[in-house]
Design an enzyme around this catalytic site. Structure first.
Site: not given
Ligand code: UD1
Length: 359
Positions: A202
């Site tokens: 991820h």
């Molecule tokens: C975040 C953390 C990372 C951690 C990870 C654990 C930061 C910069 N990164 O990364 O350090 O290892 O969480 O999982 O804070 N999304 C969904 N549903 C959800 C959550 C996220 O669809 O429940 C989508 C968001 O809309 C976005 C993408 O996934 O498009 C990334 O989510 P984001 O929270 O920005 O970062 P992670 O990759 O989860």
């Protein structure tokens, strides 16, 4: 003493579960939880609260799915409001996410002491949003809870050491506490192959770079000729895979994100782990499994030095040669790399101690 805990992403729920359990067993300390909403899908958030009996957040924001700046900025605003209302003695944050940095900044500017769990970790790669988040958080934290000696050394190199501004303490790793606490609830997922490699993917550095992602997928497809690969797919990765219509071989089984109890089940029954997650590298070790890390560097160098973790990045040939070598990797989960599984209690004890000394 009142603590305002700010969490928002999946690994933080797991760490907070261990510390909240210790807080609940200690007299004279009250915890109020703020959930930023960074992770919002039920299987990325709610399930963890239910399963691990984390106290219900008093404040729940809706700030996931935004760009880094928007997300962090809006979180600061909301957390500031909660701080003003609650007037906590400490604000507690975990790890390195945008929720961590936002919590720390909001509190520090209100002269509320920040306590940082998993302090001092460094990848030395400033292109990672997580590296920026943790360095800045450490700089403005009063209480820095370090999992390892190396974390303490990293802080020292940046001029942060035990004095009357920074209270730097080695506590061990709360993820070990969580693993031990919840291992008895390990849950099996039905319908999986008997033998499989467990993979998670991820990190922005992999998912936002199509060349890297396709290299990794191509290696996984090839590995799946020899052993099935099970991937609980993070929403970030799912979106990219759908966008570019990327294909998997038959031996690769994609499943929905799993709960923590299911993850312990997967770790227990898998043959080995491939991951770009930080936490899963350690959980593989706790479960006695070898790990191949799909990143260029790791914060958890003890695992590499012990020979349990091969760090290979996204290079297909390196991934495949690590796979060839996997049978030679013997993991000893009893090695004391991350403490005794009592880190949450040590953290609570230090918070009480600091409160007594400094008010
Ligand atoms: C975040 C953390 C990372 C951690 C990870 C654990 C930061 C910069 N990164 O990364 O350090 O290892 O969480 O999982 O804070 N999304 C969904 N549903 C959800 C959550 C996220 O669809 O429940 C989508 C968001 O809309 C976005 C993408 O996934 O498009 C990334 O989510 P984001 O929270 O920005 O970062 P992670 O990759 O989860």
């Amino acid at each position: 003493m009142k603590i305002l805990t700010v969490i928002g992403a999946r690994p933080q729920f797991i760490k907070a579960a261990a510390v909240s359990a210790a807080i609940q067993q200690t007299d004279g300390i009250q915890e109020v939880i703020v959930h930023t909403g960074q992770h919002y899908d039920p299987n990325m958030s709610d399930i963890f609260f239910k399963e691990m009996s984390i106290p219900k957040p008093k404040y729940m924001f809706d700030l996931g799915g935004l760009s880094h700046g928007k997300m962090t900025g809006r979180m600061i605003e909301k957390i500031e409001e909660a701080c003003i209302k609650e007037k906590p003695d400490y604000l507690l944050v975990y790890g390195d996410t945008n929720s961590t940095l936002a919590g720390a900044l909001a509190a520090k500017k209100l002269h509320i002491n920040v306590a940082h769990v998993e302090s001092g970790l460094r990848s030395f790669n400033m292109r990672m949003p997580e590296e920026v988040n943790r360095m800045l958080t450490d700089r403005i934290s009063s209480l820095l809870f370090c999992p390892t000696d190396l974390a303490i050394e990293n802080l020292k190199r940046e001029g942060i050491q035990y004095n009357d501004v920074h209270w730097v303490v080695k506590t061990g790793d709360v993820m070990l506490d969580a693993f031990r606490l919840f291992q008895p609830y390990s849950t099996k997922i039905e319908g999986l192959p008997d033998q499989f490699a467990l993979c998670t993917l991820h990190r922005a550095e992999n998912t936002d770079d199509l060349a890297k992602l396709t290299n990794i997928l191509s290696a996984l497809n090839q590995i799946s000729d020899e052993i099935n690969v099970v991937i609980p797919l993070h929403p970030r990765t799912a979106k990219v895979i759908e966008k570019y219509n990327l294909k998997f071989a038959q031996g690769v089984k994609l499943i929905e994100p799993v709960s923590y109890f299911e993850m312990i089940g997967l770790l227990t029954s898998c043959s080995f782990v491939l991951t770009d997650s930080g936490g899963l590298q350690k959980e593989a070790f706790f479960a006695g499994k070898a790990c191949i890390t799909l990143r260029e560097e790791t914060e958890w160098v003890e695992l590499v030095e012990s020979g349990f973790n091969q760090v290979v990045g996204s290079d297909k040939s390196k991934i495949l040669s690590a796979f060839k070598n996997i049978e030679n990797v013997k993991v000893n989960p009893k090695l004391d790399l991350y403490g005794q599984g009592d880190s949450a209690y040590r953290i609570v004890k230090e918070l009480m101690k600091m409160q007594k000394e400094f008010g």
